[in-house]
Each structure stands twice: as C-alpha cells, then as structure tokens.
Scaffold this active site. Structure first.
Site, PDB file in Angstrom:
ATOM      1  CE1 TYR A 104      -3.033  -3.123   1.296  1.00  0.00           C
ATOM      2  CE2 TYR A 104      -4.490  -1.249   0.942  1.00  0.00           C
ATOM      3  CZ  TYR A 104      -4.303  -2.608   1.103  1.00  0.00           C
ATOM      4  OH  TYR A 104      -5.384  -3.458   1.083  1.00  0.00           O
TER       5      TYR A 104
ATOM      6  CE  LYS B 230       3.829 -18.192   2.015  1.00  0.00           C
ATOM      7  NZ  LYS B 230       3.345 -19.524   2.451  1.00  0.00           N
TER       8      LYS B 230
ATOM      9  CG  ASP C 106       0.378 -20.434   3.938  1.00  0.00           C
ATOM     10  OD1 ASP C 106       0.886 -20.032   5.007  1.00  0.00           O
ATOM     11  OD2 ASP C 106       0.976 -21.202   3.148  1.00  0.00           O
TER      12      ASP C 106
ATOM     13  CG  ASP D 105      -7.465  -5.558   2.622  1.00  0.00           C
ATOM     14  OD1 ASP D 105      -8.471  -5.021   3.124  1.00  0.00           O
ATOM     15  OD2 ASP D 105      -7.418  -5.971   1.444  1.00  0.00           O
TER      16      ASP D 105
ATOM     17  CG  ASP E 231     -12.756  -8.627   3.869  1.00  0.00           C
ATOM     18  OD1 ASP E 231     -12.499  -7.630   4.584  1.00  0.00           O
ATOM     19  OD2 ASP E 231     -13.292  -8.550   2.746  1.00  0.00           O
TER      20      ASP E 231
HETATM   21  C1  IPM Z   1     -10.208  -1.884   3.916  1.00  0.00           C
HETATM   22  C2  IPM Z   1     -10.501  -1.710   2.464  1.00  0.00           C
HETATM   23  C3  IPM Z   1      -9.472  -0.806   1.812  1.00  0.00           C
HETATM   24  C4  IPM Z   1      -8.111  -1.450   1.962  1.00  0.00           C
HETATM   25  C5  IPM Z   1      -9.775  -0.476   0.338  1.00  0.00           C
HETATM   26  C6  IPM Z   1     -11.119   0.217   0.202  1.00  0.00           C
HETATM   27  C7  IPM Z   1      -8.692   0.316  -0.323  1.00  0.00           C
HETATM   28  O1  IPM Z   1     -10.595  -2.935   1.836  1.00  0.00           O
HETATM   29  O2  IPM Z   1     -10.171  -0.877   4.645  1.00  0.00           O
HETATM   30  O3  IPM Z   1     -10.033  -3.010   4.363  1.00  0.00           O
HETATM   31  O4  IPM Z   1      -7.700  -2.268   1.124  1.00  0.00           O
HETATM   32  O5  IPM Z   1      -7.442  -1.141   2.934  1.00  0.00           O
HETATM   33 MN    MN Z   2     -10.440  -4.635   3.158  1.00  0.00          MN
END
Ligand code: IPM
Ligand code: MN
Length: 351
Positions: free
Chosen positions: A136, A187, A219, A243, A247
């Site tokens: 990033y 990793k 992983d 990131d 999720d």
């Molecule tokens: C998050 C989102 C962002 C990221 C995107 C929207 C750029 O997925 O905050 O997790 O990748 O950090």
């Molecule tokens: Mn995200």
C-alpha cells in the site's frame, strides 16, 4: 469540552450507515453527558464527479483540528478502480500517519458464526494491521504499458520504524488482555523482506516477558482461523495480509455487517470506519447493516477518551447481539434505521 467529529458518509451505503452511527453517538452523549460537534463532509465519488475534486487542497491538514473522523464507505464502479479509495481512505491513512489499523473480531452469539460448534468463548481476537506500508506504500508502476513486453511492479515496503511501532502496539494491547498472547502473521518463508518482521518481533518480544509470542504463516493462519479460532488472542500483521485476513475474521464473527476498524495514530486525530465496502446495490434501500459503523463509533469513543461512553456502547452492542432480537447480520435482515433504533433503545435502557 466539546469534541469535534468529522463525518464522511462517502459512497453507496456509507451515508445511511453513518447516519445511524451519529444517531447512536447522540444517544450515548446524552446518556453519559458529554458534548460534541459534528461537521459533515460531502467527499466521495458523487462529489468528485460533480466537482473534479477528491479531497480539497489543505483538507488533510484541516482534519487535524478534529478529535476523530467517522467514515462510511468509499467505492463506486463509475470511476477508475481504486481512485477514490486511495484519494480519500488512503490519503487519510497515510497523510495523517494512522499507522495502526485495529480490527477486533469478537463473536457475540453462536448463531452469528458460520463455523460449526464455535461459540463466543472461541472467537475473541484483535488484529493489528500495519496501516501505512507494504504493497500500500504506493511504489508501483508500469513500463511498456499495453504492449506484449509490459512489466508491472508494486513494491512491498517495510521500514524498521514502521514495523516496530505496529508490533509494539500489539504487545501493548496484549498486556491489557487476560491471555497475553501475540501472534505474528507473515509469509517470511517466501517473502524474505518480511524477515524484518521476524527479527523485530523477536526483539520487541524480549521486552515483554509476560507475553506469549506465537507465529503463523498467513496461509496457515487462514486455516487456523477457521479450524481453531480460539488459538488467537492478539495478532499483528502486514498491511495487505491484514486487509485480507480481517475479511475472513469478519465472517467468523458474523459477517461484514458487524466488523469495525480504527485507523489510529495514538494521541492524534484518527479515523473510524466499518471494514465493509460501499455495497452500491443496497444504496438507499434501508437494507444495509449499520452495526459495523456503530461499532466504529464505539472504538472512536474510546480513542477520544470517553472510556465510560465506550464501555456503555460496547455493553449495548453485546446485549443486543447476544440476545434474540437481531436474527441475522445480513443486509436486508433488519432495516438500517431499525437496527440503529435498537442500539439507541439499549443505550437508554442501560443509562
Ligand atoms: C479496507 C478496504 C481498503 C483497503 C480499500 C477500500 C482500499 O478494503 O479498509 O479493508 O484495502 O485497505
Ligand atoms: Mn479490506
């Protein structure tokens, strides 16, 4: 003293979930007795399309006059992929140096968890995602674009200072928790640049003899989070892995509708948001789940120093989600404003 809060609804369902977040903030403030001002900003894709401006000149500096920023969501298929995300979320994270992305993953009720046999006792972890470096950092480019010889690169950037402050923060968080365990997720076996994480983790860990240090490759960590989420307490990881894996964490705690995050620079203005996206298909249908944004408000309260208010909202959310009224975290299961009202009701009942 009145706190100054900047609110950015952003795209898609962002404005409607922020509306519920502010509604709950008002109820908590009234109940616990603090005052604040909210300044709403229109930034997002719609604003960009009509003005050509993503964030005005000087806006990031202007955010420094606030105590916190509450953000809805950014992302709209009408513009180039990632343009507004990088221009707003990215700019806020990088230019305000919000180097910690704090993402708690806590299950409140067994029925919210898709994993068979897992209960709230099994899912209570805090992910610390480094928030300014890695893939990033923005070091990328194309050469010979569009030709068969095209080369595209994006560099994973890690600085000793950046890695160390994220790891140190993780150890400090772990010190406040009963289990006192930190897992480094990386990793380093394939991405040798992450040896810097391995070494820094070992060095910082020596300063915290009470903390149990653990390690998992990313992983395997994905696999353990599904198979044995109870193995995790505090985990620290790189920006990109953080990131992705949060999720997965969101699903384990009940879905994207519930997962919140704090983009934090301790002691400075910080930004709070859900971890979900803008879900354009649910925009303005009163179907989006505002719980994640309300949970972000809870983290914001703790950050600005309203510990008691933060505790109250935390208890209200826990009571609501562990009870029988909220049957599902999925979009459309409950109306957006109805969920906000339920939290407000619980806040008032507790207060
Ligand atoms: C998050 C989102 C962002 C990221 C995107 C929207 C750029 O997925 O905050 O997790 O990748 O950090
Ligand atoms: Mn995200």
């Amino acid at each position: 003293m009145a706190y100054d809060i900047a609110a950015l609804g952003g795209d898609g369902i962002g404005p409607e979930v922020v509306r519920e977040g502010l509604k709950v903030l008002a109820a908590v403030a009234e109940t616990t007795g603090f005052t604040y001002n909210v300044t709403e900003f229109p930034f997002g894709t719609e604003h960009y399309l009509s003005t050509g401006v993503i964030l005005p000149e000087g806006q990031i500096e202007a955010f420094r006059d606030f105590d916190a920023i509450l953000l809805g969501a950014i992302g709209d298929p009408r513009v180039e992929v990632g343009l507004i995300e990088r221009g707003i979320i990215g700019a806020i994270r990088w230019d305000l140096d919000l180097y910690i992305n704090l993402r708690p993953i806590k299950l409140y009720h067994e029925r919210l968890c898709p994993l068979k046999g897992k209960t709230p006792a099994d899912v209570d972890m805090i992910f610390i995602r480094e928030n300014t470096e890695d893939a990033y950092a923005g070091m990328h480019g194309f050469v010979h674009k569009g030709s068969p010889l095209e080369v595209s690169t994006q560099t994973m950037v890690y600085s000793r200072a950046g890695v160390e402050r994220a790891i140190r923060y993780a150890f400090e968080v772990a010190m406040t928790r009963p289990r006192k365990q930190v897992t480094l997720i990386d990793k380093a076996n394939a991405v040798r640049a992450q040896d810097l994480w391995t070494r820094t983790f070992a060095e910082v860990g020596e300063e915290y003899p009470d903390i149990k240090c653990d390690h998992a490759y990313v992983d395997a960590a994905c696999m353990w989070m599904v198979k044995n989420p109870e193995w995790f307490d505090v985990a620290v990881t790189t920006n990109l892995f953080g990131d992705i894996i949060t999720d997965l964490g969101a699903m384990v705690q009940g879905g994207m509708g519930i997962a919140a995050s704090g983009n934090i620079h301790p002691g400075q203005v910080s930004m709070f948001e859900s971890i979900h996206g803008s879900a354009p298909k649910y925009k303005d249908q009163n179907k989006a789940n505002p719980i994640a944004t309300i949970a972000a408000v809870q983290m914001m309260l703790v950050h600005i120093g309203e510990a008691e208010a933060g505790k109250l909202l935390d208890t209200a959310l826990a009571n609501l989600l562990s009870g029988d009224r909220v049957t599902s975290m999925n979009a459309g299961a409950h109306a957006t404003d109805a969920l906000g009202d339920m939290v407000v009701e619980e806040v008032r009942r507790l207060g």
